[in-house]
Design a protein around this motif. Structure first.
Motif, PDB file in Angstrom:
ATOM      1  N   GLN A  21       0.817  -1.206   0.000  1.00  0.00           N
ATOM      2  CA  GLN A  21       0.000   0.000   0.000  1.00  0.00           C
ATOM      3  C   GLN A  21       0.857   1.264   0.000  1.00  0.00           C
ATOM      4  O   GLN A  21       0.454   2.298  -0.540  1.00  0.00           O
ATOM      5  N   GLU A  22       2.042   1.167   0.592  1.00  0.00           N
ATOM      6  CA  GLU A  22       2.964   2.302   0.625  1.00  0.00           C
ATOM      7  C   GLU A  22       3.887   2.321  -0.606  1.00  0.00           C
ATOM      8  O   GLU A  22       4.806   3.133  -0.689  1.00  0.00           O
ATOM      9  N   ARG A  23       3.647   1.396  -1.543  1.00  0.00           N
ATOM     10  CA  ARG A  23       4.410   1.294  -2.794  1.00  0.00           C
ATOM     11  C   ARG A  23       5.885   0.963  -2.562  1.00  0.00           C
ATOM     12  O   ARG A  23       6.734   1.274  -3.392  1.00  0.00           O
ATOM     13  N   GLU A  24       6.149   0.292  -1.463  1.00  0.00           N
ATOM     14  CA  GLU A  24       7.504  -0.221  -1.218  1.00  0.00           C
ATOM     15  C   GLU A  24       7.509  -1.687  -1.646  1.00  0.00           C
ATOM     16  O   GLU A  24       7.508  -2.611  -0.833  1.00  0.00           O
ATOM     17  N   TYR A  25       7.502  -1.875  -2.967  1.00  0.00           N
ATOM     18  CA  TYR A  25       7.203  -3.189  -3.531  1.00  0.00           C
ATOM     19  C   TYR A  25       8.301  -4.223  -3.273  1.00  0.00           C
ATOM     20  O   TYR A  25       7.999  -5.412  -3.058  1.00  0.00           O
ATOM     21  N   SER A  26       9.553  -3.817  -3.296  1.00  0.00           N
ATOM     22  CA  SER A  26      10.637  -4.782  -3.054  1.00  0.00           C
ATOM     23  C   SER A  26      10.553  -5.345  -1.643  1.00  0.00           C
ATOM     24  O   SER A  26      10.716  -6.558  -1.431  1.00  0.00           O
ATOM     25  N   LYS A  27      10.287  -4.471  -0.679  1.00  0.00           N
ATOM     26  CA  LYS A  27      10.130  -4.928   0.702  1.00  0.00           C
ATOM     27  C   LYS A  27       8.908  -5.834   0.827  1.00  0.00           C
ATOM     28  O   LYS A  27       8.929  -6.839   1.552  1.00  0.00           O
ATOM     29  N   VAL A  64       1.460  -7.811  -5.519  1.00  0.00           N
ATOM     30  CA  VAL A  64       2.757  -7.137  -5.462  1.00  0.00           C
ATOM     31  C   VAL A  64       3.436  -7.191  -6.827  1.00  0.00           C
ATOM     32  O   VAL A  64       3.957  -6.178  -7.323  1.00  0.00           O
ATOM     33  N   LEU A  65       3.428  -8.374  -7.447  1.00  0.00           N
ATOM     34  CA  LEU A  65       4.068  -8.516  -8.755  1.00  0.00           C
ATOM     35  C   LEU A  65       3.374  -7.663  -9.814  1.00  0.00           C
ATOM     36  O   LEU A  65       4.028  -7.077 -10.684  1.00  0.00           O
ATOM     37  N   GLY A  86       4.849  -4.373 -12.150  1.00  0.00           N
ATOM     38  CA  GLY A  86       4.856  -4.489 -13.600  1.00  0.00           C
ATOM     39  C   GLY A  86       5.257  -5.854 -14.107  1.00  0.00           C
ATOM     40  O   GLY A  86       5.467  -6.035 -15.312  1.00  0.00           O
ATOM     41  N   ARG A  87       5.358  -6.814 -13.226  1.00  0.00           N
ATOM     42  CA  ARG A  87       5.748  -8.179 -13.616  1.00  0.00           C
ATOM     43  C   ARG A  87       4.483  -9.007 -13.850  1.00  0.00           C
ATOM     44  O   ARG A  87       4.157  -9.941 -13.136  1.00  0.00           O
ATOM     45  N   THR A  88       3.769  -8.626 -14.912  1.00  0.00           N
ATOM     46  CA  THR A  88       2.425  -9.145 -15.161  1.00  0.00           C
ATOM     47  C   THR A  88       2.413 -10.643 -15.437  1.00  0.00           C
ATOM     48  O   THR A  88       1.545 -11.361 -14.928  1.00  0.00           O
ATOM     49  N   ASP A  89       3.347 -11.105 -16.249  1.00  0.00           N
ATOM     50  CA  ASP A  89       3.357 -12.528 -16.585  1.00  0.00           C
ATOM     51  C   ASP A  89       3.530 -13.387 -15.330  1.00  0.00           C
ATOM     52  O   ASP A  89       2.852 -14.405 -15.163  1.00  0.00           O
ATOM     53  N   GLU A  90       4.430 -12.962 -14.452  1.00  0.00           N
ATOM     54  CA  GLU A  90       4.632 -13.699 -13.202  1.00  0.00           C
ATOM     55  C   GLU A  90       3.386 -13.633 -12.327  1.00  0.00           C
ATOM     56  O   GLU A  90       2.989 -14.635 -11.714  1.00  0.00           O
ATOM     57  N   SER A  91       2.780 -12.467 -12.255  1.00  0.00           N
ATOM     58  CA  SER A  91       1.603 -12.319 -11.385  1.00  0.00           C
ATOM     59  C   SER A  91       0.476 -13.225 -11.837  1.00  0.00           C
ATOM     60  O   SER A  91      -0.256 -13.779 -11.012  1.00  0.00           O
TER      61      SER A  91
END
Length: 327
Positions: free
Chosen positions: A153-159, A188-189, A193-198
């Motif tokens: 939600q805070e856009r800290e996607y790597s964490k 998260v994926l 932008g990792r659509t294929d993985e998501s």
């Protein structure tokens, strides 16, 4: 009193609410100081939507001088009720603070306080409390999942991705838990932008979600062959051949002449390259039905065995003219 409470707990877990309530009442009649039975009774009141009555009982219980080690749980339970049923977030936080004062080395109060901060839109405090809960109980998946959602939600996607991957490793082998965690990872994926993985994780979560009612149907009526066939098909979609085979075997024990189960099992044999077994199942199915699908599957079995003439004959019966047949 202890025996009644134990039976009440078992009935509570089995959702036999009335019998559980009666057992807790009997336990309290024999031992009025049995606080754990009173806590279960309060939970049952809340479940019956008697929020006011349940909260009043809990307030009285907290005021008692004999609560001892149960006081921590009372505060955290009241915090959860205040938050979830009354939307009293500040009061819920106060209860969590009281619990933390009693024992700062338990994680429940930090989790509850974090959820309340989340409801109030206090993102940094939410993450801080989930981090404290993780420090206290690093092997609990739930705190990792909650913090992952907060990071997302805070856009800290790597964490967020690091936390959800850890949560998946720590989680028990539980289908509902798996669905929840996979959905979070897919979110998260997608955000990264990792659509294929998501999409892989969305599909996996959906497959598990669909499996749940199939399991429930078998638990409810294990002697219905259709229930086993439906789950076998679902396993086959995921290429879980051994599990699919097990369910088809059970279905055929219950209904030996089932054409659907015979054809389904023959397809599994084909996938496992057990061509003779696939052929035998199809031949058995043809004793009860002349569906084109049976000839089509048997044609594949003949082809796997190298008998091209018989394969072509069956494909013609099935009126099948696809690329595999052309080869």
């Amino acid at each position: 009193a202890g025996a009644y409470e134990l039976r009440g707990q078992c009935r509570f877990l089995l959702h036999s609410w009335k019998q559980a309530d009666a057992d807790f009442a009997k336990a309290l009649e024999l031992d009025p100081k049995l606080i754990s039975s009173k806590m279960f009774q309060i939970g049952l009141k809340i479940r019956r939507n008697d929020i006011v009555g349940g909260m009043a009982d809990l307030d009285d219980l907290i005021q008692r001088k004999d609560a001892g080690s149960m006081l921590y749980s009372m505060y955290t339970v009241r915090a959860a009720y205040r938050r979830d049923f009354l939307q009293e977030y500040s009061e819920a936080i106060d209860d969590c603070n009281a619990a933390i004062e009693l024992n700062p080395n338990r994680g429940t109060a930090y989790i509850n306080r974090g959820v309340s901060y989340h409801a109030m839109g206090e993102a940094s405090k939410t993450i801080e409390d989930y981090s404290k809960a993780i420090a206290v109980a690093p092997n609990c998946y739930l705190q990792r999942r909650n913090r992952a959602l907060s990071y997302w939600q805070e856009r800290e996607y790597s964490k967020a991705l690091t936390d959800i991957n850890t949560a998946i490793q720590l989680a028990p082998n539980n289908m509902l838990v798996d669905v929840s965690l996979l959905n979070v990872k897919a979110k998260v994926l997608t955000a990264m932008g990792r659509t294929d993985e998501s999409q892989v994780y969305w599909r996996r979560a959906e497959w598990l979600r669909q499996l749940s009612p199939l399991n429930q149907a078998i638990t409810k009526d294990p002697k219905d062959p259709q229930n086993h066939q439906h789950r076998a098909k679902h396993y086959a979609k995921d290429r879980q051949w051994d599990k699919a085979l097990s369910d088809y075997n059970t279905a055929l024990k219950l209904a030996p002449k089932s054409t659907e189960a015979l054809v389904g099992r023959s397809k599994v044999w084909l996938a496992k390259k057990e061509y003779q077994k696939a052929l035998d199942d199809c031949t058995q199915a043809l004793k009860h039905s002349s569906q084109r699908e049976i000839y089509s599957v048997r044609g594949d079995a003949f082809l796997g065995l190298g008998d091209h003439n018989q394969a072509i004959a069956d494909y013609e019966r099935a009126k099948r003219f696809d690329a595999q047949v052309a080869l």
